[in-house]
Design a protein around this motif. Structure first.
Motif, short mmCIF file in Angstrom:
data_model
loop_
_atom_site.label_atom_id
_atom_site.label_comp_id
_atom_site.label_asym_id
_atom_site.label_seq_id
_atom_site.Cartn_x
_atom_site.Cartn_y
_atom_site.Cartn_z
N GLU A 16 0.83 -1.20 0.00
CA GLU A 16 0.00 0.00 0.00
C GLU A 16 0.86 1.25 0.00
O GLU A 16 1.94 1.28 0.60
N ASP A 40 9.10 -2.72 3.31
CA ASP A 40 8.24 -2.34 4.41
C ASP A 40 8.03 -3.60 5.24
O ASP A 40 8.69 -4.61 5.00
N ARG A 45 2.28 -2.37 5.68
CA ARG A 45 1.93 -1.95 4.31
C ARG A 45 2.02 -3.11 3.33
O ARG A 45 1.42 -3.07 2.26
#
Ligand SMILES: [Zn+2]
Length: 78
Positions: A16, A40, A45
């Motif tokens: 994301e 990440d 995310r």
């Protein structure tokens, strides 16, 4: 958002937001995979959906990275 799937379609992933700069790592493992990495944390995310297995270096006491792959087609996921 970035999305991806393994070759057989059993597993997919999402990242994301802005992935930021991708890294072409030159370690012995990443050179063999030929991937570009965005970083990440899984379940923050980055989410991996579907069956997956992991690989960490066996010759390092505290490996810093974990490679996730599809257990069916062995495609690298994250
Ligand atoms: Zn697969």
């Amino acid at each position: 958002m970035l999305t991806g799937t393994c070759h057989c379609g059993a597993t997919h992933w999402t990242l994301e937001g802005d992935p930021g700069p991708a890294t072409a790592c030159n370690c012995t493992l990443c050179v063999r995979y030929g991937t570009l990495w965005a970083y990440d944390y899984e379940n923050e995310r980055i989410r991996v959906h579907g069956p997956h297995a992991s690989y960490t270096r066996a010759d390092t006491a505290e490996p810093s990275l974990e490679i996730l792959f599809c257990p069916t087609c062995a495609c690298v996921l994250s």
